[in-house]
Every structure is written in C-alpha cells, then in structure tokens.
Scaffold this motif. Sequence first.
Motif, mmCIF file in Angstrom:
data_model
loop_
_atom_site.group_PDB
_atom_site.id
_atom_site.type_symbol
_atom_site.label_atom_id
_atom_site.label_comp_id
_atom_site.label_asym_id
_atom_site.label_seq_id
_atom_site.Cartn_x
_atom_site.Cartn_y
_atom_site.Cartn_z
ATOM 1 N N ARG A 38 0.824 -1.205 0.000
ATOM 2 C CA ARG A 38 0.000 0.000 0.000
ATOM 3 C C ARG A 38 0.856 1.252 0.000
ATOM 4 N NH1 ARG A 38 -2.812 -0.213 6.068
ATOM 5 N NH2 ARG A 38 -0.889 0.175 7.276
ATOM 6 N N GLN A 39 0.211 2.335 -0.375
ATOM 7 C CA GLN A 39 0.896 3.628 -0.455
ATOM 8 C C GLN A 39 -0.071 4.712 -0.008
ATOM 9 O OE1 GLN A 39 2.210 4.812 -4.436
ATOM 10 N NE2 GLN A 39 4.031 5.749 -3.525
ATOM 11 N N ALA A 40 0.189 5.278 1.144
ATOM 12 C CA ALA A 40 -0.622 6.387 1.631
ATOM 13 C C ALA A 40 -0.408 7.603 0.743
ATOM 14 C CB ALA A 40 -0.252 6.699 3.076
ATOM 15 N N PRO A 41 -1.373 8.506 0.668
ATOM 16 C CA PRO A 41 -1.258 9.676 -0.210
ATOM 17 C C PRO A 41 0.027 10.449 0.043
ATOM 18 C CG PRO A 41 -3.474 9.505 0.659
ATOM 19 C CD PRO A 41 -2.676 8.463 1.372
ATOM 20 N N GLU A 46 4.635 0.479 1.241
ATOM 21 C CA GLU A 46 4.629 -0.285 2.500
ATOM 22 C C GLU A 46 4.026 -1.661 2.241
ATOM 23 O OE1 GLU A 46 3.574 1.235 6.772
ATOM 24 O OE2 GLU A 46 1.697 0.552 5.847
ATOM 25 N N TRP A 47 4.811 -2.699 2.500
ATOM 26 C CA TRP A 47 4.296 -4.053 2.351
ATOM 27 C C TRP A 47 3.239 -4.315 3.412
ATOM 28 C CZ3 TRP A 47 4.663 -8.077 5.934
ATOM 29 C CH2 TRP A 47 4.210 -9.323 5.472
ATOM 30 N N VAL A 48 2.157 -4.999 3.016
ATOM 31 C CA VAL A 48 1.040 -5.251 3.914
ATOM 32 C C VAL A 48 0.892 -6.733 4.263
ATOM 33 C CG1 VAL A 48 -1.482 -5.155 4.147
ATOM 34 C CG2 VAL A 48 -0.233 -3.246 3.085
ATOM 35 N N SER A 49 0.895 -7.573 3.235
ATOM 36 C CA SER A 49 0.583 -8.981 3.466
ATOM 37 C C SER A 49 1.086 -9.818 2.311
ATOM 38 C CB SER A 49 -0.937 -9.158 3.599
ATOM 39 O OG SER A 49 -1.300 -10.516 3.781
ATOM 40 N N VAL A 50 1.351 -11.091 2.594
ATOM 41 C CA VAL A 50 1.768 -12.047 1.570
ATOM 42 C C VAL A 50 0.994 -13.341 1.743
ATOM 43 C CG1 VAL A 50 3.667 -12.939 2.994
ATOM 44 C CG2 VAL A 50 3.747 -13.232 0.497
ATOM 45 N N ILE A 51 0.714 -13.998 0.635
ATOM 46 C CA ILE A 51 0.173 -15.352 0.682
ATOM 47 C C ILE A 51 1.147 -16.258 -0.044
ATOM 48 C CG2 ILE A 51 -1.305 -15.069 -1.372
ATOM 49 C CD1 ILE A 51 -3.367 -16.885 0.209
ATOM 50 N N TYR A 52 1.544 -17.309 0.629
ATOM 51 C CA TYR A 52 2.494 -18.244 0.072
ATOM 52 C C TYR A 52 1.812 -19.194 -0.921
ATOM 53 C CZ TYR A 52 6.130 -17.064 3.532
ATOM 54 O OH TYR A 52 7.091 -16.447 4.273
ATOM 55 N N GLY A 53 2.614 -19.927 -1.634
ATOM 56 C CA GLY A 53 2.085 -20.888 -2.583
ATOM 57 C C GLY A 53 1.231 -21.956 -1.933
ATOM 58 N N ASP A 54 1.520 -22.260 -0.667
ATOM 59 C CA ASP A 54 0.746 -23.286 0.034
ATOM 60 C C ASP A 54 -0.492 -22.726 0.723
ATOM 61 O OD1 ASP A 54 1.788 -21.935 2.183
ATOM 62 O OD2 ASP A 54 3.052 -23.557 2.899
ATOM 63 N N GLY A 55 -0.720 -21.416 0.556
ATOM 64 C CA GLY A 55 -1.927 -20.803 1.102
ATOM 65 C C GLY A 55 -1.765 -20.099 2.434
ATOM 66 N N ARG A 56 -0.618 -20.233 3.054
ATOM 67 C CA ARG A 56 -0.402 -19.523 4.322
ATOM 68 C C ARG A 56 -0.253 -18.035 4.051
ATOM 69 N NH1 ARG A 56 4.793 -21.513 6.747
ATOM 70 N NH2 ARG A 56 5.332 -21.873 4.545
ATOM 71 N N ALA A 57 -0.792 -17.229 4.963
ATOM 72 C CA ALA A 57 -0.726 -15.776 4.812
ATOM 73 C C ALA A 57 -0.057 -15.149 6.026
ATOM 74 C CB ALA A 57 -2.123 -15.200 4.619
ATOM 75 N N PHE A 58 0.671 -14.064 5.766
ATOM 76 C CA PHE A 58 1.368 -13.334 6.812
ATOM 77 C C PHE A 58 1.125 -11.848 6.628
ATOM 78 C CE2 PHE A 58 3.635 -16.914 8.520
ATOM 79 C CZ PHE A 58 3.697 -17.798 7.450
#
Lengths: 125, 110
Positions: A38-41, A46-58
């Motif tokens: 994301r990018q505030a005005p 800024e990185w927010v979240s990732v989902i891995y190939g196996d479906g786990r999210a951080f």
Amino acid sequence: EVQLVETGGGLIQPGESLRLSCAVSGFNVRGTFMSWVRQAPGKGLEWVSVIYGDGRAFYRDSVKGRFSLSRDTSKNSLDLQISSLTSEDTAVYYCARDVRGLGRTGRGYWYFDLWGRGTLVTVSS
Amino acid sequence: SYLLTQSPSVSVAPGETATLTCGGIKIGDKSVHWYQQKPGQAPALVIYYDSDRPSGIPERFSGANSGDTATLTVSRVEAGDEADYYCQVWDSNSDPDHPVFGGGTKLTVL
C-alpha cells in the motif's frame, strides 16, 4: 496477457470493513507467492501482506488481526478482507506478484515483478 | 525492522547522469531491488538482484551494491525518467520476514 487488476476500494467510515480483490490473468495464482503493498497519499510504499504458494498468509504488525488474505483458485484471484479501519489505512492498495529465491551469490531475494494499478481506500467520517 | 535510507530528491539536467543511493547497515549482504513510479502509476521494477535489468529496461539503468550503500545510476537522463524511485530489500531477520522499502527519491529532470 499477464496482468493484475484490483477492485473494491472506496470511501469507508472508520471502524468499518471492506474487501479488496485482485483478479489475476496470464498465470495461476495457485502456487504463486502474491503480496499486497500500500501507499498512503504522498507517501512511500509499505508491504502489507503475503500469501504463500501453500496458502499460508502473513501480515505486517499494524494490520495483524484486522486484515485477512485469501485466494480463490476457481476465480484465479486474491481477496484481502480489511476491517476495523482507521485513517492510517487510507492508501492505494496494490496487488503484486512476488519473486523469491536464492541468488547466484547465495543471497536470498524477494521482489515484485508485476504490479496492478491499485485501488484507493479512503477511511474518513 | 531493517531500515533503508534514501535521499528525498535528486535533480539532473537531460543527458547527465543521476546517482540515487540507498543506505542500510551491511546492505551489501542483501539483494537490492529498485522500482520506478511515475505520477499516477503503479511501481515498476527497473533493477533486481542489485544490478540485473528486467526485459525492456534500457541499459542506461544500472545498479551496484556494496558495504552500507546500494546505488541506482541512470545515465544519459531523459525527461521520461522523471519519477520516484524506491529501493527494496528482504528483511529475512524479522518475524514474519518481509520486504522493506526505502522512503523513495524523487528524480527531477531539469
């Protein structure tokens, strides 16, 4: 054509929820690392979240417990459910494809080789 | 979290060389990537793994990384190079491990 298209942004009141989607074309979201950035005005990225190939999210600490990232393999898309929103969450939200690995010099890497055009979330009363 | 420091702005005349820096403790031990963001557009990758260029990126864009500083060099600057540039690394020591961006440098072509 390989592309990412984000939808779902808008004007929302503090404390409310929103679902952002990222439609993926040209490759399979299953097994692919994908992130939201994301990018505030007027601010930086800024990185927010990732989902891995196996479906786990951080998630980054500031959104942990409020944001939830999932993927829909039938639609080849990502969904980012964002809740308990504050003005600090006002930003353009980009969906991005991750490239991760171990380089020729033995250093790990993680970068983004494909970005969507973003969707604007404005949190305001 | 790992901190990356970029100068807020750099100005160069057309045809000159722009040097953008990205500082971080022992950044030379990490892989550095650079993005170009033009007004109203999404970021676009211009350099990955310190010095590699994606397909379609001109040879005028080059990168280096050593010690505490990574550098993006734009040679023979053109008006179309005016943009914000962000460096990025992987903070593998944080939990969760995650990408980190510098604050960005605005490149102005005079």
